[in-house]
Design a protein around this motif. Structure first.
Motif, PDB file in Angstrom:
ATOM      1  N   ASP A 857       0.626  -1.161   0.110  1.00 59.16           N
ATOM      2  CA  ASP A 857       0.220   0.119   0.262  1.00 59.16           C
ATOM      3  C   ASP A 857       1.176   1.281   0.092  1.00 59.16           C
ATOM      4  N   LEU A 858       1.173   1.673  -1.571  1.00 57.27           N
ATOM      5  CA  LEU A 858       1.667   3.049  -1.077  1.00 57.27           C
ATOM      6  C   LEU A 858       1.124   4.719  -0.797  1.00 57.27           C
ATOM      7  N   THR A 859      -0.328   4.424  -0.944  1.00 56.94           N
ATOM      8  CA  THR A 859      -1.425   5.385  -0.416  1.00 56.94           C
ATOM      9  C   THR A 859      -0.632   6.736   0.158  1.00 56.94           C
ATOM     10  N   ASP A 860       0.428   6.367   1.413  1.00 61.35           N
ATOM     11  CA  ASP A 860       1.340   7.665   1.652  1.00 61.35           C
ATOM     12  C   ASP A 860       1.869   8.497   0.765  1.00 61.35           C
ATOM     13  N   VAL A 861       2.136   7.726   0.061  1.00 59.80           N
ATOM     14  CA  VAL A 861       3.119   7.754  -1.686  1.00 59.80           C
ATOM     15  C   VAL A 861       2.425   8.918  -2.282  1.00 59.80           C
ATOM     16  N   ALA A 862       2.128   8.928  -2.472  1.00 56.22           N
ATOM     17  CA  ALA A 862       0.508   9.141  -3.378  1.00 56.22           C
ATOM     18  C   ALA A 862       0.272  10.373  -3.505  1.00 56.22           C
ATOM     19  N   THR A 863       0.255  10.776  -1.928  1.00 57.14           N
ATOM     20  CA  THR A 863      -0.628  11.693  -1.668  1.00 57.14           C
ATOM     21  C   THR A 863       0.730  12.888  -0.616  1.00 57.14           C
ATOM     22  N   SER A 864       2.090  12.658  -0.850  1.00 57.54           N
ATOM     23  CA  SER A 864       2.926  13.440  -0.302  1.00 57.54           C
ATOM     24  C   SER A 864       4.086  13.319  -1.994  1.00 57.54           C
ATOM     25  N   VAL A 865       4.382  13.913  -2.135  1.00 58.35           N
ATOM     26  CA  VAL A 865       5.909  14.251  -2.945  1.00 58.35           C
ATOM     27  C   VAL A 865       7.247  14.157  -2.069  1.00 58.35           C
ATOM     28  N   SER A 866       7.233  14.229  -0.779  1.00 58.52           N
ATOM     29  CA  SER A 866       8.359  14.124   0.114  1.00 58.52           C
ATOM     30  C   SER A 866       8.192  12.584   1.339  1.00 58.52           C
ATOM     31  N   ALA A 867       6.717  12.435   0.746  1.00 58.65           N
ATOM     32  CA  ALA A 867       7.042  11.182   1.911  1.00 58.65           C
ATOM     33  C   ALA A 867       7.817   9.916   1.830  1.00 58.65           C
ATOM     34  N   THR A 868       8.236   9.161   2.650  1.00 55.70           N
ATOM     35  CA  THR A 868       9.180   8.032   2.732  1.00 55.70           C
ATOM     36  C   THR A 868       8.055   7.005   3.287  1.00 55.70           C
ATOM     37  N   VAL A 869       8.312   5.781   3.071  1.00 55.34           N
ATOM     38  CA  VAL A 869       6.956   4.570   3.158  1.00 55.34           C
ATOM     39  C   VAL A 869       8.162   3.319   4.105  1.00 55.34           C
ATOM     40  N   ASP A 870       7.337   2.900   4.650  1.00 54.82           N
ATOM     41  CA  ASP A 870       8.967   1.701   4.742  1.00 54.82           C
ATOM     42  C   ASP A 870       7.959   0.098   3.979  1.00 54.82           C
ATOM     43  N   LEU A 871       8.470  -0.299   3.400  1.00 54.00           N
ATOM     44  CA  LEU A 871       7.820  -1.450   2.950  1.00 54.00           C
ATOM     45  C   LEU A 871       7.477  -2.575   3.388  1.00 54.00           C
ATOM     46  N   ASP A 872       8.672  -2.312   4.454  1.00 47.18           N
ATOM     47  CA  ASP A 872       8.134  -4.173   4.982  1.00 47.18           C
ATOM     48  C   ASP A 872       7.550  -4.042   5.647  1.00 47.18           C
ATOM     49  N   ALA A 873       6.566  -2.687   5.922  1.00 45.97           N
ATOM     50  CA  ALA A 873       5.580  -3.159   7.102  1.00 45.97           C
ATOM     51  C   ALA A 873       4.177  -3.036   6.044  1.00 45.97           C
ATOM     52  N   GLN A 874       4.522  -2.425   4.284  1.00 48.10           N
ATOM     53  CA  GLN A 874       3.754  -2.524   3.813  1.00 48.10           C
ATOM     54  C   GLN A 874       2.762  -3.077   3.426  1.00 48.10           C
ATOM     55  N   MET A 875       4.315  -4.539   3.152  1.00 52.05           N
ATOM     56  CA  MET A 875       4.284  -5.904   2.226  1.00 52.05           C
ATOM     57  C   MET A 875       3.063  -6.940   3.419  1.00 52.05           C
ATOM     58  N   LYS A 876       2.035  -7.530   1.673  1.00 54.50           N
ATOM     59  CA  LYS A 876       1.215  -8.241   2.302  1.00 54.50           C
ATOM     60  C   LYS A 876       0.880  -9.422   1.468  1.00 54.50           C
ATOM     61  N   LEU A 877       1.611 -10.667   1.757  1.00 56.19           N
ATOM     62  CA  LEU A 877       0.961 -12.026   0.800  1.00 56.19           C
ATOM     63  C   LEU A 877      -0.454 -12.123   0.899  1.00 56.19           C
ATOM     64  N   LEU A 878      -0.439 -11.451  -1.036  1.00 54.93           N
ATOM     65  CA  LEU A 878      -2.240 -11.506  -0.989  1.00 54.93           C
ATOM     66  C   LEU A 878      -2.801 -12.321  -1.499  1.00 54.93           C
ATOM     67  N   VAL A 879      -2.449 -12.991  -2.219  1.00 54.42           N
ATOM     68  CA  VAL A 879      -2.433 -14.334  -3.393  1.00 54.42           C
ATOM     69  C   VAL A 879      -1.171 -15.406  -3.677  1.00 54.42           C
ATOM     70  N   PRO A 880      -1.304 -15.991  -2.398  1.00 55.50           N
ATOM     71  CA  PRO A 880      -0.191 -17.696  -2.675  1.00 55.50           C
ATOM     72  C   PRO A 880      -0.533 -19.146  -3.378  1.00 55.50           C
ATOM     73  N   HIS A 881       0.644 -18.611  -3.875  1.00 53.75           N
ATOM     74  CA  HIS A 881       0.859 -20.446  -5.288  1.00 53.75           C
ATOM     75  C   HIS A 881      -0.348 -20.103  -6.377  1.00 53.75           C
ATOM     76  N   VAL A 882      -0.439 -18.598  -6.108  1.00 52.79           N
ATOM     77  CA  VAL A 882      -1.813 -18.801  -7.522  1.00 52.79           C
ATOM     78  C   VAL A 882      -1.153 -19.087  -8.726  1.00 52.79           C
ATOM     79  N   HIS A 883      -0.056 -19.246  -8.693  1.00 58.49           N
ATOM     80  CA  HIS A 883       0.659 -20.252 -10.499  1.00 58.49           C
ATOM     81  C   HIS A 883       1.689 -21.342  -9.300  1.00 58.49           C
ATOM     82  N   GLN A 884       1.778 -21.819 -10.358  1.00 54.69           N
ATOM     83  CA  GLN A 884       2.118 -23.618  -9.359  1.00 54.69           C
ATOM     84  C   GLN A 884       3.725 -23.232  -9.683  1.00 54.69           C
ATOM     85  N   SER A 885       4.131 -21.962 -10.319  1.00 55.31           N
ATOM     86  CA  SER A 885       5.667 -21.498 -10.254  1.00 55.31           C
ATOM     87  C   SER A 885       5.771 -20.681 -10.997  1.00 55.31           C
ATOM     88  N   GLY A 886       6.576 -19.790 -11.350  1.00 50.37           N
ATOM     89  CA  GLY A 886       6.963 -18.566 -11.737  1.00 50.37           C
ATOM     90  C   GLY A 886       6.155 -17.411 -12.146  1.00 50.37           C
TER      91      GLY A 886
END
Length: 1008
Positions: A857-886
């Motif tokens: 979720d990069l909403t904070d970046v989308a609302t401020s040009v100078s904003a920073t974001v912690d990508l690790d805190a925003q990461m979500k495993l959304l759909v595990p193994h939707v494909h068998q491989s890559g």
């Protein structure tokens, strides 16, 4: 709905044939293209087969200017005719047929009043077919039923036909159609699979080429081998004979070159593409060659100026006889220390024992004259580089002596130490500039006119230890440029100097390491509409072009070096790799920029526009003294080899006309990895990048043209993104982001002028960044998360199992790292996509090698040009193994309550997942539908066409258009691009038309 229709393509050219003296036919994929040699325009283009690639074209003249054509490939063949007078392709007699085996060779013979088609198949079988009905009238099988890789047919009637069959067992079988049980000759000697066989015109000789990199010539009257030719550096695909005795040959190879052979020796080598020249054809000495990059070249055989041995040159023998009226006496061990060509037929020579001598090259006579004082076992000789009209000789005592013709004209002591380097250049008329450098590094600029010689200035050294390796003075005398042995450029301004007392000119502008750490070997000033232009060449093999003055407001910061005054800045216009070796010198002759290069012990003169090598000489250049002299009608070349002076001359106009005519331009002979469409109301332009590190801009039309090609990436470009056209002040520009191997990401400014009608494009590197100190890390994919004013946020999928977010400030021409997230320690991130929703919410999604999809979720970046974001805190495993491989491909678009993501994987399936971003507290995902075996192989590209349709491409060379609801297949077409690796689609709702670009081993554009 409308069909997917191939609009244009640049594919490897797999076959060519002369139809007449004025027409050439070429096969690109399933398309037959016909070119007018005189106008160099494509006059016809027709799809012959539905899916099959064309591998052969046979043309036979008929009555009334009609040429009967046979086109074949795979298991398909077609016959048609063209009127060479009206240029009309007769579709009424167009036939397409299928047979049960692979066609290796085709032939047309006349039987009574009709044509017969003769085909050789992959199992050593010959079929005689009716041209009118396509039915098989006769089938003849050779005595040895083996698998063939190549075949050829010769004869004017069915009864006279001779078959040459190149087998997988390294043998060529020769047999007659009327006596198939008897093998005339079993030609053995190749050490690899036989890839091509060709008869000479009279059928008495045969050429064969093989996996063993050799060309072999066989005598079919005796069955003996006549010549074995080695020279190509990779597999050889074809060889054709220019004359009936097969002593004059043209061959093409996987190494990207054509070679011309005479009596067993290489007389010319023409590089055409970085990999593969697939085929050649010859007619009346004209050669047409087809490159693996899609290029089509036309050139004249027998115009080679390739010197393979010093025995081919005229030696200048020093006299060793007793003194008489014409020949001075020298000891037998005497040799040449230095020389200069002072006119077309005269050379000045300084010997090791300090004799100063004049040699008449036409009469081969010598005379000794009074030489300059202070030679004392040392002489630095430099002549005016074009016509030799002024010669400067530097001595050990610091003196410089000038020669006009063969007479000592003036001498002056300009230095207090030995003169170590000299440069003489001509401005206009009899006005010359001389730059001299001594042992201590002092640089003196002097000016020579009709009756005067004066020191104009001394040039300040930028730093101690700087060694000058090149110099040039502009034609208006306002600028002096020096190049150093460490690759730097130094610019001096002489605009306001007084010549009463020679001043010490300070450095006005410096470009450190303009050629990296390699020596600058040549400089050349030129004048253009934009101002004073400076060309430089270096031992890095590159030519770079700069302009002196105030740079344009939209010039990239990386291409500018500011001077100490407003008008003394230096900005780079272009850069191009010329040779794997050195660029020794640049010339301007007859309005053409020429370069002398040195590589693999060979000096070559090349045309910088066409890339053609005009002449080359072995064992010349490098550390050896050499000189070119451009006379009014010819070019003289001389150099010192093993203390001996050697010389030769060429007709200048013939030399300048030896270059190839380009009938079709190529893109790349190795894989293209990424593609993006740039759309306007009038035209289509695509931007492509690939394995060779070049970024290219291609105009999509019937005969596509490359508008710009620039290489800055050290290795492969894997991904491209185009920023939205919303940056103020850059109305006629688009910004392009590229990334790939070596952790590199670059931003480019693409100017096409009036974008709706581009004739050329200017591609400028705008900014660059290194995403990681680990140069083994690759950027697998990038997406633009958000654009605001002059700032864009770019997310990068990396091979080290991370996702990086970077801010690109277009106005400041800089990259800034915002954040970095580790996805999983062992999962490479393969694909990435982004979407911005109403209300300012923004999301990035990425697919990994285990088939899972992650979300940030990069909403904070989308609302401020100078904003920073912690990508690790925003990461979500959304759909595990939707494909068998890559997850190889991923695209995202907004929907009513969130977003929808389409993904394609190595498991050949396509899935569509709906994501509810309004659910609290975290977004939730639901698999809407999944199409197993959507393709027969791995999905390589996906792109939403609009809210309801999706386009895909896979390794199976199928382009599919799907309805998003239920993944219903709407249309599937075959692409002629082998190994497709990227796809991009665009739909114009105003005119209800769309385009799909597919890139891989070539480029193809579909419209729908």
């Amino acid at each position: 709905m409308r069909e997917l229709v191939a609009q244009c393509q640049i594919l490897p050219t797999t076959t060519v044939a002369f139809l007449s003296d004025a027409l050439v036919a070429a096969g690109n994929g399933s398309m037959l293209s016909i070119y007018d040699i005189q106008t160099r325009q494509m006059v016809h283009q027709k799809q012959i087969f539905l899916y099959t690639r064309i591998h052969g074209i046979v043309a036979k003249p008929s009555a009334g200017g009609i040429v009967q054509m046979l086109v074949f490939g795979g298991k398909s063949w077609a016959a048609m005719e063209i009127n060479t007078n009206t240029m009309e392709l007769n579709s009424a007699s167009n036939h397409t047929y299928e047979i049960s085996d692979w066609i290796k060779a085709g032939h047309l013979v006349r039987a009574k009043d009709s044509w017969k088609v003769v085909l050789t198949t992959a199992h050593n079988c010959v079929l005689v077919m009716s041209l009118e009905t396509g039915s098989c009238e006769q089938k003849v099988t050779g005595a040895e039923q083996c698998v063939l890789y190549a075949a050829a047919l010769w004869g004017d009637s069915i009864g006279d036909l001779v078959v040459a069959a190149g087998t997988v067992f390294n043998t060529v079988l020769v047999w007659r159609l009327n006596t198939p049980s008897n093998v005339l000759w079993r030609l053995q000697g190749h050490e690899g699979v036989v890839f091509g066989v060709s008869f000479c015109r009279n059928g008495k000789a045969l050429t064969s080429v093989s996996d063993d990199r050799s060309v072999r010539v066989w005598n079919l009257e005796s069955g003996r081998i006549e010549r074995v030719l080695y020279g190509h550096r990779a597999r050889v695909w074809k060889c054709v004979a220019v004359n009936e005795s097969a002593s004059w040959l043209i061959s093409c190879s996987e190494d990207g070159t054509c070679r011309e052979w005479r009596d067993g020796d290489t007389v010319d080598v023409r590089p055409q593409s970085s990999k593969n020249v697939w085929t050649v054809d010859v007619r009346a000495g004209m050669v047409v060659s087809a490159g693996g990059d899609g290029s089509l070249w036309l050139w004249q055989a027998g115009t080679s100026r390739r010197i393979e041995s010093v025995d081919e040159l005229q030696p200048v023998q020093l006299p060793v006889c007793k003194p008489d009226q014409s020949s001075p006496a020298l000891r037998p061990s005497e040799n040449v220390r230095g020389f200069a060509l002072v006119d077309a037929q005269t050379a000045v020579v300084i010997t090791k024992s300090d004799h100063f001598m004049v040699h008449d090259l036409a009469q081969r006579t010598w005379r000794e004259v009074d030489g300059p004082c202070g030679l004392q076992g040392y002489a630095m000789v430099a002549a005016e580089p074009v016509d030799g009209s002024l010669v400067a000789i530097g001595c050990r005592n610091g003196a410089v002596t000038l020669l006009r013709g063969t007479c000592t004209w003036a001498a002056a002591r300009l230095h207090n130490a030995s003169v170590r380097w000299l440069c003489v250049s001509r401005r206009v008329g009899s006005l010359y500039d001389i730059v001299s450098v001594d042992d201590s590094g002092d640089v003196v600029w002097s000016i020579v006119s009709d009756n005067s010689w004066r020191v104009a200035a001394r040039l300040q050294r930028a730093s101690p230890g700087t060694r000058v390796s090149a110099a040039a003075v502009s034609s208006d005398g306002l600028w002096v440029a020096l190049g150093s042995a460490r690759g730097s450029l130094y610019i001096y301004s002489a605009q306001n100097i007084a010549f009463d007392e020679p001043p010490m000119l300070p450095v006005a502008c410096v470009w450190p390491q303009a050629h990296g750490s390699y020596s600058v070997s040549t400089l050349l000033f030129d004048m253009s509409e934009t101002g004073t232009v400076l060309h430089s060449g270096g031992r890095d093999g590159w030519r770079r072009t700069f302009c002196i003055g105030e740079p344009p407001v939209d010039a990239a910061a990386a291409d500018i070096r500011r001077g100490n005054q407003i008008d003394t800045s230096l900005y780079r216009i272009s850069a191009a790799s010329v040779t794997p070796g050195w660029v020794e010198r640049l010339y301007k002759c007859c309005g053409r920029l020429l370069a002398v290069t040195f590589f693999c012990k060979r000096l070559a003169l090349a045309d910088m526009v066409s890339g053609s090598v005009l002449f080359s000489c072995i064992d010349a250049g490098g550390s050896r003294q050499w000189q070119l002299l451009f006379a009014s009608s010819f070019l003289r070349f001389a150099f010192v080899n093993r203390n001996q002076l050697l010389t030769t001359q060429f007709d200048l106009q013939q030399l300048l006309n030896t270059g190839a005519q380009v009938l079709a331009t190529g893109v790349s002979s190795i894989d293209l990895r990424c593609v993006q469409l740039l759309q306007s109301d009038q035209c289509s332009v695509v931007v492509v990048g690939g394995e060779d590190g070049y970024l290219r801009v291609v105009e999509c039309k019937k005969n596509p043209q490359v508008l710009a090609a620039v290489k800055r990436h050290r290795s492969v470009i894997r991904c491209i993104q185009v920023l939205p056209p919303a940056f103020a002040g850059f109305e006629n520009s688009r910004f392009v982001l590229t990334a790939g191997a070596g952790s590199e990401m670059r931003c480019w400014k693409l100017d096409t002028g009036a974008f709706d009608t581009p004739s050329k494009a200017v591609l400028v590197e705008w900014a660059s960044a290194l995403l990681s100190q680990d140069t083994d890390m690759r950027v697998m994919d990038i997406c633009v998360a958000r654009c605001h004013d002059s700032v864009a946020y770019v997310a990068a999928a990396c091979s080290d199992a991370s996702v990086a977010l970077w801010r690109v400030d277009v106005a400041r021409q800089q990259f800034f790292c915002v954040s970095r997230s580790a996805v999983a320690p062992t999962r490479c991130v393969l694909s990435i996509g982004s979407v911005q929703l109403s209300g300012g919410r923004a999301f990035v999604l990425a697919g990994t090698t285990d088939g899972s999809i992650y979300l940030w979720d990069l909403t904070d970046v989308a609302t401020s040009v100078s904003a920073t974001v912690d990508l690790d805190a925003q990461m979500k495993l959304l759909v595990p193994h939707v494909h068998q491989s890559g997850v190889n491909a991923l695209c995202v678009q907004a929907q009513a309550n969130g977003l929808v993501v389409a993904s394609g994987g190595d498991d050949c399936s396509i899935s569509i997942t709906s994501i509810n971003t309004e659910s609290s507290p975290n977004p939730t995902a639901q698999l809407v539908c999944k199409k197993d075996l959507a393709h027969a192989s791995a999905i390589q590209g996906l792109s939403f066409v609009d809210a309801n349709r999706l386009c895909s491409v896979a390794t199976d060379q199928r382009v599919a258009l799907w309805k998003c609801d239920g993944l219903e297949l709407l249309k599937m077409e075959v692409t002629q691009v082998a190994d497709p690796s990227a796809l991009n689609a665009h739909y114009n709702g105003k005119c209800c038309q769309g385009q799909v670009a597919v890139a891989g081993m070539g480029l193809q554009i579909f419209s729908f």
